[in-house]
Scaffold this motif. Sequence first.
Motif, short mmCIF file in Angstrom:
data_model
loop_
_atom_site.label_atom_id
_atom_site.label_comp_id
_atom_site.label_asym_id
_atom_site.label_seq_id
_atom_site.Cartn_x
_atom_site.Cartn_y
_atom_site.Cartn_z
N CYS A 1 44.29 35.32 39.32
CA CYS A 1 44.45 36.24 38.19
C CYS A 1 43.36 37.31 38.16
O CYS A 1 43.63 38.46 37.83
N ARG A 2 42.14 36.94 38.51
CA ARG A 2 41.04 37.90 38.39
C ARG A 2 40.82 38.73 39.65
O ARG A 2 39.95 39.60 39.67
N ALA A 3 41.60 38.49 40.70
CA ALA A 3 41.49 39.31 41.91
C ALA A 3 41.79 40.77 41.57
O ALA A 3 42.47 41.08 40.59
N GLN A 4 41.29 41.66 42.39
CA GLN A 4 41.40 43.09 42.08
C GLN A 4 42.85 43.52 41.84
O GLN A 4 43.12 44.27 40.91
N ASP A 5 43.77 43.07 42.64
CA ASP A 5 45.17 43.44 42.46
C ASP A 5 45.98 42.33 41.81
O ASP A 5 47.21 42.35 41.81
N GLY A 6 45.33 41.34 41.23
CA GLY A 6 46.02 40.21 40.62
C GLY A 6 46.59 40.54 39.26
O GLY A 6 46.21 41.52 38.61
N THR A 7 47.50 39.70 38.83
CA THR A 7 48.09 39.83 37.50
C THR A 7 48.06 38.47 36.80
O THR A 7 47.78 37.45 37.43
N ALA A 8 48.36 38.47 35.52
CA ALA A 8 48.44 37.21 34.79
C ALA A 8 49.55 36.33 35.37
O ALA A 8 49.40 35.12 35.46
N ALA A 9 50.63 36.95 35.79
CA ALA A 9 51.74 36.19 36.38
C ALA A 9 51.31 35.54 37.70
O ALA A 9 51.71 34.41 38.00
N ASP A 10 50.47 36.23 38.48
CA ASP A 10 49.96 35.64 39.72
C ASP A 10 49.12 34.40 39.43
O ASP A 10 49.23 33.38 40.10
N PRO B 1 35.31 37.40 34.64
CA PRO B 1 35.54 38.84 34.70
C PRO B 1 36.53 39.20 35.81
O PRO B 1 36.65 38.49 36.80
N VAL B 2 37.21 40.31 35.62
CA VAL B 2 38.15 40.80 36.61
C VAL B 2 37.36 41.48 37.72
O VAL B 2 36.39 42.21 37.45
N GLU B 3 37.74 41.23 38.96
CA GLU B 3 37.07 41.86 40.09
C GLU B 3 37.46 43.33 40.17
O GLU B 3 38.63 43.68 40.04
N ARG B 4 36.47 44.17 40.34
CA ARG B 4 36.72 45.61 40.46
C ARG B 4 35.89 46.17 41.60
O ARG B 4 34.76 45.76 41.82
N PHE B 5 36.46 47.11 42.29
CA PHE B 5 35.74 47.81 43.33
C PHE B 5 34.87 48.87 42.68
O PHE B 5 35.33 49.70 41.92
#
Length: 129
Positions: free
Chosen positions: A51-60, A117-121
């Motif tokens: 979920c917290r991967a850069q391109d992840g979503t809550a559904a993932d 936290p969500v991963e961000r570049f």
Amino acid sequence: MLVGDRGSVSAELVIAIPLVLFMLLAIVQFALWSHATHIAQAAAAQGLAACRAQDGTAADGQASAQQLLDELGRGPLTDTNVSANRTADSASIQITGMASMVIPLLHLPVHAEAAGPVERFVPDLAGGR
């Protein structure tokens, strides 16, 4: 052996054996609840990673956690519910369920939660120094 003591061992065993068996079942019940809690925590951690991967979503995250629950939790963890939440800055996964029953009418709930936290570049603004 006195005549008045006849049958006292049998009476003691009638009381002691069910208590010992109940204590053994209680230990097994606690072990199953503990194992179910660890399964829920592992699924929450895996779901959070997705979920917290850069391109992840809550559904993932929800799908990833549910997949692990399906693989590991069919025995000790039942009636599971997975919920995921992702905002621009954070992600969280909550898992609830019930531990399998060994002692009749003893329903032990299981709850696990993971957040981060969500991963961000973030580009390097210092110019490579």
